[in-house]
Design a protein around this motif. Structure first.
Motif, PDB file in Angstrom:
ATOM      1  N   ILE A 152       0.908  -1.112   0.088  1.00  0.00           N
ATOM      2  CA  ILE A 152       0.055  -0.472   0.038  1.00  0.00           C
ATOM      3  C   ILE A 152       0.805   0.965  -0.265  1.00  0.00           C
ATOM      4  CG2 ILE A 152      -1.691   1.406   1.471  1.00  0.00           C
ATOM      5  CD1 ILE A 152      -2.677  -1.074   2.401  1.00  0.00           C
ATOM      6  N   VAL A 153       1.786   1.012   0.544  1.00  0.00           N
ATOM      7  CA  VAL A 153       3.050   2.680   0.809  1.00  0.00           C
ATOM      8  C   VAL A 153       3.572   2.459  -0.440  1.00  0.00           C
ATOM      9  CG1 VAL A 153       4.608   3.243   2.134  1.00  0.00           C
ATOM     10  CG2 VAL A 153       2.769   2.058   3.093  1.00  0.00           C
ATOM     11  N   ASP A 184       8.257   5.116   7.422  1.00  0.00           N
ATOM     12  CA  ASP A 184      10.209   4.621   6.943  1.00  0.00           C
ATOM     13  C   ASP A 184      10.150   4.297   5.332  1.00  0.00           C
ATOM     14  OD1 ASP A 184      10.486   4.455   9.168  1.00  0.00           O
ATOM     15  OD2 ASP A 184       9.652   2.134   9.617  1.00  0.00           O
ATOM     16  N   PHE A 185       9.087   4.069   4.616  1.00  0.00           N
ATOM     17  CA  PHE A 185       8.826   3.697   2.798  1.00  0.00           C
ATOM     18  C   PHE A 185       8.483   4.750   2.252  1.00  0.00           C
ATOM     19  CE2 PHE A 185       8.799  -0.272   5.885  1.00  0.00           C
ATOM     20  CZ  PHE A 185       9.608  -0.528   5.163  1.00  0.00           C
ATOM     21  N   TYR A 186       7.725   5.708   2.462  1.00  0.00           N
ATOM     22  CA  TYR A 186       6.990   6.967   1.456  1.00  0.00           C
ATOM     23  C   TYR A 186       8.884   7.969   1.545  1.00  0.00           C
ATOM     24  CZ  TYR A 186       4.083   9.718  -0.359  1.00  0.00           C
ATOM     25  OH  TYR A 186       3.839  10.410  -1.578  1.00  0.00           O
ATOM     26  N   GLU A 187       9.377   8.423   0.504  1.00  0.00           N
ATOM     27  CA  GLU A 187      10.265   9.450   0.932  1.00  0.00           C
ATOM     28  C   GLU A 187       9.682  10.871   0.385  1.00  0.00           C
ATOM     29  OE1 GLU A 187      14.338  10.335  -0.218  1.00  0.00           O
ATOM     30  OE2 GLU A 187      12.790   9.032  -0.129  1.00  0.00           O
ATOM     31  N   PRO A 188       8.419  10.906   0.402  1.00  0.00           N
ATOM     32  CA  PRO A 188       8.436  12.610   0.808  1.00  0.00           C
ATOM     33  C   PRO A 188       7.938  12.259   2.521  1.00  0.00           C
ATOM     34  CG  PRO A 188       6.823  12.488  -0.949  1.00  0.00           C
ATOM     35  CD  PRO A 188       7.735  10.670  -0.644  1.00  0.00           C
ATOM     36  N   GLY A 189       7.880  11.121   3.141  1.00  0.00           N
ATOM     37  CA  GLY A 189       7.118  11.664   5.243  1.00  0.00           C
ATOM     38  C   GLY A 189       6.402  11.383   5.382  1.00  0.00           C
ATOM     39  N   LEU A 190       5.721  11.389   5.555  1.00  0.00           N
ATOM     40  CA  LEU A 190       4.975  11.737   6.855  1.00  0.00           C
ATOM     41  C   LEU A 190       3.660  13.145   6.342  1.00  0.00           C
ATOM     42  CD1 LEU A 190       2.359   9.485   8.286  1.00  0.00           C
ATOM     43  CD2 LEU A 190       3.533  10.415  10.263  1.00  0.00           C
ATOM     44  N   SER A 191       2.489  13.721   5.985  1.00  0.00           N
ATOM     45  CA  SER A 191       2.274  14.686   6.675  1.00  0.00           C
ATOM     46  C   SER A 191       0.936  14.750   7.399  1.00  0.00           C
ATOM     47  CB  SER A 191       2.060  15.311   4.872  1.00  0.00           C
ATOM     48  OG  SER A 191       0.959  14.498   3.901  1.00  0.00           O
ATOM     49  N   VAL A 192       0.573  16.379   8.053  1.00  0.00           N
ATOM     50  CA  VAL A 192      -0.536  16.017   8.288  1.00  0.00           C
ATOM     51  C   VAL A 192      -1.853  15.360   7.582  1.00  0.00           C
ATOM     52  CG1 VAL A 192      -2.547  18.570   9.279  1.00  0.00           C
ATOM     53  CG2 VAL A 192       0.272  18.235   9.157  1.00  0.00           C
ATOM     54  N   SER A 230       8.010   9.040  14.347  1.00  0.00           N
ATOM     55  CA  SER A 230       9.815   9.712  14.736  1.00  0.00           C
ATOM     56  C   SER A 230       9.731   9.966  12.436  1.00  0.00           C
ATOM     57  CB  SER A 230      10.607   8.472  14.518  1.00  0.00           C
ATOM     58  OG  SER A 230      10.189   8.003  16.381  1.00  0.00           O
ATOM     59  N   PHE A 231      11.408  10.905  12.919  1.00  0.00           N
ATOM     60  CA  PHE A 231      11.600  11.540  11.677  1.00  0.00           C
ATOM     61  C   PHE A 231      11.151  12.289  10.076  1.00  0.00           C
ATOM     62  CE2 PHE A 231      13.866   7.584  12.544  1.00  0.00           C
ATOM     63  CZ  PHE A 231      14.813   7.979  13.533  1.00  0.00           C
ATOM     64  N   SER A 232       9.822  12.539  10.945  1.00  0.00           N
ATOM     65  CA  SER A 232       8.900  13.669  10.043  1.00  0.00           C
ATOM     66  C   SER A 232       8.964  14.602  11.098  1.00  0.00           C
ATOM     67  CB  SER A 232       7.548  13.154  10.131  1.00  0.00           C
ATOM     68  OG  SER A 232       7.264  11.622   9.730  1.00  0.00           O
ATOM     69  N   VAL A 233       9.342  14.984  12.063  1.00  0.00           N
ATOM     70  CA  VAL A 233       8.802  16.211  12.800  1.00  0.00           C
ATOM     71  C   VAL A 233      10.317  17.229  12.022  1.00  0.00           C
ATOM     72  CG1 VAL A 233       8.574  17.595  14.466  1.00  0.00           C
ATOM     73  CG2 VAL A 233       7.293  15.829  14.092  1.00  0.00           C
ATOM     74  N   SER A 236       8.442  17.041   7.445  1.00  0.00           N
ATOM     75  CA  SER A 236       7.690  16.927   5.856  1.00  0.00           C
ATOM     76  C   SER A 236       6.125  17.282   7.129  1.00  0.00           C
ATOM     77  CB  SER A 236       6.982  15.241   5.669  1.00  0.00           C
ATOM     78  OG  SER A 236       6.734  14.593   6.713  1.00  0.00           O
ATOM     79  N   LEU A 237       6.958  17.025   8.529  1.00  0.00           N
ATOM     80  CA  LEU A 237       5.267  17.765   9.583  1.00  0.00           C
ATOM     81  C   LEU A 237       5.970  18.825  10.723  1.00  0.00           C
ATOM     82  CD1 LEU A 237       2.689  16.875  10.256  1.00  0.00           C
ATOM     83  CD2 LEU A 237       3.865  14.575  12.224  1.00  0.00           C
ATOM     84  N   LYS A 238       5.223  19.587  10.381  1.00  0.00           N
ATOM     85  CA  LYS A 238       5.666  20.712  11.518  1.00  0.00           C
ATOM     86  C   LYS A 238       5.044  20.374  12.497  1.00  0.00           C
ATOM     87  CE  LYS A 238       8.373  22.866   7.756  1.00  0.00           C
ATOM     88  NZ  LYS A 238       9.433  23.142   7.695  1.00  0.00           N
TER      89      LYS A 238
END
Length: 467
Positions: A152-153, A184-192, A230-233, A236-238
Motif C-alpha cells: 500500500i505504501v 519508513d518507506f514513503y520518500e516525501p514523508g508523513l504529512s498532516v 519519528s523522523f517526520s517532525v 514533512s510535518l511541522k
C-alpha cells in the motif's frame, strides 16, 4: 409380642434362569447355547477373509500360532509379518515432533526470533540508532499484514485517493502500523494530510459529495494510545500544524437559555482527536534540528498532561531564543561544567511542569546538553522529585554505534558521554533520596577493545568528531 414381618422389596436375582424362559425360547437359540465359545471363535476365523491378515479398519486379526510342521501338513498359509514401526521424528534437540507432515519453510522462518519492525533501526551510512516507543504494535517482517501494508505504501500516491473511505475504518493497531510504514518507506514523508486521512478520513466535502456518513471520532480513536511520528517532525510535518490538527480551535458558542435549573452547564474546551494518547515520539533526523522549535513543543505539551512516554531523540539544546549547539557536537565534561545552562534549565522546567505524568523519556543523541538535567542556575533546576518524580526510564545514549574500526578519538568521545550520563544518574538518585521512584538511566557501553584504548596513554588530539 409377635415379631413384625418385613416384606423385602428388593432381593438378589436368581443365578439360574427360570424354566419358563427356557421353554419359551426357540429351538435355534437352544442350539446356539449348546455351542461352546471356542467353536464360535473357530467358525469366525474360518469365515473371516485373510488375504492380507488385516481387517477393513486396518486392525490385524489375531490368529493362533501353529508349528511349522503342522502348518505344512494342514496346508495353512503363513501369517504375514507385522508392519515395521515408523521411526519417531525428532528435531535437532532430540525432542519428539508432532505427527503429520512437516510445516512449510515459510512458517518455520517466521517463527524464528526476529526483531520487530522499527524495533532497532540503524542507519548504515551514519551508524545512527533509534529505539521506538515501548509496546508499540508493529507487524513482523515478512508477515501477511506487513506485506500488504508495504504494498500500500509503495503506491501511496494513488492509494490515498482510491481508498480514502477505507483507511479510517481499519482497526486502530493497523492504522498506527500504516503510519509507521509511511514514515519508513514513503520518500516525501508523513504529512498532516496523511494523518487526517488515516485517523479521521477524507475532508467533509468528500463525505457530502459521495453521500457517506461521517464517522464518530470519539469512538473511532478512543483506543489509540501510541503515536509514532519519528523522523517526520521538522521535515514533512511541522509541529505547529500537528498541534492544530490534534487540538482544533474551539468552535463558536452561541448563547442560549437553559430549559431547567437542574441542567448542568456544558463545558466547552479544546476537542481532542486522540483522547487517550499516552505515548508520543517526536524524534528528528540528523540535520533537521534547526526546523524544530521548543516553543511549539511547550505549546503542545501544555495540552497533553496525561502523556507518559515521550521520545525527543536528536532534539537540539533547549532554548527559546539565542544560539544553540548542534546535537552530537564535540563536547567534554569540562566544557559542560563551565557552560551557562540557565535558559536550558528554564525550558526543561516548564516542560517538566507540563508533562508531570511522564514515566519514560528518550533523549538519544542529546548527551551534549544532558548536563542541563542536573545543573542549577539562580536557584532554578529541574525537579526530579515532584515534577518528574514518576520517570523510571531515561535514555541518554549518543545514537552512534561504535564500529570495530574506531579511532582513539571516537573512544574518548564515547567515554565522555558515559561520564555525563553517569553524572546525571547520580544526581537524580541523590535528589530523590528515597522519595521518588527508582530510575534507570540507559547509557553507552564500551567494548573490550575500546576499554583497552582508555587504559593506554591518551592521544595528543581529541577533536575528532564521530562519523
Amino acid at each position: 409380642m409377635p415379631k413384625k414381618r418385613h416384606n423385602n422389596q428388593y432381593s438378589k436375582p436368581p443365578s439360574v434362569a427360570p424354566p419358563s424362559l427356557s421353554l419359551s425360547s426357540s429351538s435355534r437359540a437352544s442350539e446356539q447355547n449348546e455351542r461352546s465359545v471356542n467353536q464360535i471363535l473357530a467358525d469366525l476365523r474360518r469365515t473371516a477373509p485373510r488375504p492380507t491378515g488385516v481387517s477393513q479398519n486396518n486392525v490385524a486379526i489375531a490368529t493362533p500360532t501353529v508349528h511349522p510342521s503342522i502348518r505344512d501338513i494342514l496346508q495353512i498359509p503363513e501369517v504375514p509379518a507385522p508392519r515395521p514401526r515408523r521411526p519417531q521424528r525428532r528435531d535437532a534437540n532430540g525432542r519428539r515432533i508432532p505427527p503429520g507432515p512437516p510445516p512449510p519453510r515459510s512458517w518455520t522462518s517466521l517463527s524464528q526470533s526476529q526483531p520487530t519492525f522499527r524495533d532497532f533501526k540503524t542507519d548504515k551510512k551514519r551508524q545512527r540508532q533509534h529505539w521506538p516507543l515501548p509496546g508499540a504494535y508493529a507487524p513482523k517482517p515478512g508477515s501477511l499484514v506487513g506485506e500488504v501494508l508495504g504494498r500500500i505504501v509503495m503506491d501511496w500516491d494513488q492509494q490515498r485517493h482510491w481508498n480514502q473511505f477505507y483507511f479510517y475504518t481499519l482497526p486502530s493497531h493497523l492504522r498506527t502500523a500504516l503510519l509507521g510504514y509511511i514514515l519508513d518507506f514513503y520518500e516525501p514523508g508523513l504529512s498532516v494530510a496523511d494523518l487526517r486521512l488515516v485517523l479521521t478520513g477524507p475532508a467533509d466535502s468528500e463525505f457530502e459529495e459521495y453521500d457517506v456518513e461521517k464517522p464518530d471520532l470519539d469512538l473511532m480513536n478512543s483506543d489509540i494510545s501510541c503515536l509514532d511520528l519519528s523522523f517526520s517532525v521538522g521535515k514533512s510535518l511541522k509541529l505547529k500544524k500537528l498541534t492544530e490538527f490534534l487540538f482544533p480551535p474551539d468552535a463558536t458558542i452561541e448563547s442560549h437559555v437553559q430549559e431547567s435549573w437542574d441542567t448542568s452547564e456544558p463545558v466547552f474546551g479544546p476537542t481532542k482527536l486522540l483522547p487517550n494518547l499516552t505515548q508520543l515520539s517526536l524524534a528528528i533526523e540528523p540535520g533537521t534540528w534547526c526546523a524544530v522549535s521548543w516553543k511549539q513543543l511547550l505549546t503542545l505539551a501544555n495540552k497533553l498532561p496525561t502523556l507518559t512516554h515521550l521520545n525527543l531523540s536528536g532534539w537540539p539544546q533547549p532554548s527559546l531564543t539565542g544560539s544553540i549547539r548542534e546535537p552530537g557536537s564535540r563536547t567534554t565534561v569540562e566544557d559542560n561544567n563551565s557552560y551557562d545552562w540557565s535558559e536550558a534549565i528554564m525550558v526543561l522546567k516548564r516542560l517538566s511542569k507540563a508533562l508531570y505524568s511522564l514515566e519514560y523519556l528518550d533523549l538519544t543523541g542529546c548527551v551534549n546538553w544532558a548536563p542541563a538535567l542536573k545543573a542549577e542556575s539562580d536557584g532554578e533546576f529541574v525537579d526530579w522529585v515532584r515534577d518528574w518524580g514518576k520517570i523510571t526510564m531515561l535514555r541518554l545514549r549518543s545514537s552512534y554505534a561504535l564500529s570495530d574500526e574506531h579511532t582513539d578519538g571516537n573512544v574518548f568521545q564515547f567515554a565522555d558521554w558515559i561520564d555525563i550520563a553517569t553524572a546525571v544518574e547520580k544526581h537524580i538518585i541523590a535528589q530523590r533520596a528515597g522519595r521518588g521512584r527508582w530510575i534507570t538511566v540507559e547509557k553507552e557501553t564500551l567494548t573490550e577493545s575500546a576499554k583497552a584504548v582508555l587504559e593506554g596513554p591518551p592521544p595528543s588530539y581529541l577533536s575528532i568528531r564521530v562519523h
